[in-house]
Enzyme design. Structure first.
Site, mmCIF file in Angstrom:
data_model
loop_
_atom_site.group_PDB
_atom_site.id
_atom_site.type_symbol
_atom_site.label_atom_id
_atom_site.label_comp_id
_atom_site.label_asym_id
_atom_site.label_seq_id
_atom_site.Cartn_x
_atom_site.Cartn_y
_atom_site.Cartn_z
ATOM 1 N N ARG A 146 40.448 54.697 22.324
ATOM 2 C CA ARG A 146 40.022 54.166 21.014
ATOM 3 C C ARG A 146 38.633 54.696 20.638
ATOM 4 N NH1 ARG A 146 41.958 47.923 22.052
ATOM 5 N NH2 ARG A 146 44.035 48.044 21.130
ATOM 6 N N HIS A 169 48.500 49.512 21.436
ATOM 7 C CA HIS A 169 48.589 48.178 22.034
ATOM 8 C C HIS A 169 48.773 48.364 23.537
ATOM 9 C CE1 HIS A 169 49.869 44.173 23.147
ATOM 10 N NE2 HIS A 169 50.810 44.782 23.868
HETATM 11 P P1 GDP Z 1 44.010 44.059 21.506
HETATM 12 O O1 GDP Z 1 44.658 43.386 22.696
HETATM 13 O O2 GDP Z 1 42.787 44.868 21.898
HETATM 14 O O3 GDP Z 1 44.984 44.891 20.711
HETATM 15 O O4 GDP Z 1 43.453 42.908 20.537
HETATM 16 P P2 GDP Z 1 44.030 41.476 20.064
HETATM 17 O O5 GDP Z 1 45.222 41.075 20.886
HETATM 18 O O6 GDP Z 1 42.878 40.540 19.984
HETATM 19 O O7 GDP Z 1 44.506 41.746 18.553
HETATM 20 C C1 GDP Z 1 45.715 42.392 18.265
HETATM 21 C C2 GDP Z 1 45.484 43.390 17.153
HETATM 22 O O8 GDP Z 1 45.130 42.680 15.965
HETATM 23 C C3 GDP Z 1 44.341 44.368 17.359
HETATM 24 O O9 GDP Z 1 44.706 45.494 18.143
HETATM 25 C C4 GDP Z 1 43.973 44.749 15.944
HETATM 26 O O10 GDP Z 1 44.840 45.756 15.424
HETATM 27 C C5 GDP Z 1 44.241 43.453 15.169
HETATM 28 N N1 GDP Z 1 43.017 42.632 14.995
HETATM 29 C C6 GDP Z 1 42.334 41.977 15.981
HETATM 30 N N2 GDP Z 1 41.288 41.311 15.471
HETATM 31 C C7 GDP Z 1 41.298 41.539 14.132
HETATM 32 C C8 GDP Z 1 40.447 41.133 13.040
HETATM 33 O O11 GDP Z 1 39.472 40.384 13.202
HETATM 34 N N3 GDP Z 1 40.785 41.588 11.805
HETATM 35 C C9 GDP Z 1 41.856 42.400 11.580
HETATM 36 N N4 GDP Z 1 42.084 42.804 10.321
HETATM 37 N N5 GDP Z 1 42.659 42.825 12.568
HETATM 38 C C10 GDP Z 1 42.398 42.392 13.829
#
Ligand code: GDP
Length: 191
Positions: A146, A169
């Site tokens: 990333r 993911h």
């Molecule tokens: P990951 O495990 O690093 O993919 O993160 P998470 O499980 O917390 O979130 C899933 C996905 O949601 C992330 O990969 C981002 O694409 C999206 N996402 C997470 N946080 C945010 C946010 O605050 N705003 C927006 N627009 N998208 C988010």
């Protein structure tokens, strides 16, 4: 060790190259990062996921959803942007806001092809997360996938009402990995 303990010496984990990664022709580059680290590919495919599949993929628990909502509010506050939940997002509370962000994810992840990869290796879950890097591209370290190939901010993503574009993911822990591998692969598709 006296008693026989059941330990997972080799873990398996799921990686999805999201539609932005496929669109940007980064599939080969991303796969080679995992292979170079010594992880073994035990399942591979390209699919255009249904909304139902993505809905089953992302957690439905209240804490995870509320956290998405809180982060969206925090991002706006940090940028000194006033947000009106009702006017800006058509929601009443932080949980509903989290549900909105979850729905952006469902719509985006089902908008184009996704590459699914099952990877195996010692401590594969955490090794993969380390290679992938932090969720927010501008905070992801150089040298991570990333960090090297994506640039996006939560503020921009929230204003554009879409998920942060961060290419990948990767399962968050072993329990998630087991659930997600079962969801994305038939038993016969895995080595
Ligand atoms: P990951 O495990 O690093 O993919 O993160 P998470 O499980 O917390 O979130 C899933 C996905 O949601 C992330 O990969 C981002 O694409 C999206 N996402 C997470 N946080 C945010 C946010 O605050 N705003 C927006 N627009 N998208 C988010």
């Amino acid at each position: 060790m006296k008693k026989k303990q059941k330990i997972d010496l080799l873990e398996r984990t799921l990686v999805l190259i999201k539609p932005d990664g496929v669109e940007r022709r980064l599939v080969g580059e991303i796969i080679s990062r995992f292979e170079r680290a010594g992880l073994r590919i035990v399942g591979l495919g390209i699919v255009k996921p249904t909304k139902e599949l993505i809905d089953r993929h992302y957690p439905k628990n209240r804490a995870w959803i509320e956290n998405l909502g809180y982060n969206t509010i925090k991002t706006a506050e940090e940028a000194k942007l006033k947000i009106d939940l009702q006017k800006d997002y058509g929601v009443k509370n932080v949980y509903e806001l989290g549900l909105k962000v979850r729905q952006w994810l469902i719509d985006f992840m089902s908008s184009g092809p996704v590459v699914k990869i099952a990877l195996e290796g010692p401590m594969a879950v955490s090794v993969v997360r380390k290679l992938v890097g932090k969720t927010t591209p501008y905070l992801a370290e150089p040298g991570t996938i990333r960090g090297d190939y994506s640039i996006d901010s939560p503020l921009l993503a929230n204003l554009e009402k879409r998920p942060i574009k961060n290419l990948i993911h990767a399962s968050g822990n072993l329990k998630e990995a087991k659930y997600e591998l079962k969801l994305w692969f038939k038993k016969s598709e895995l080595l």
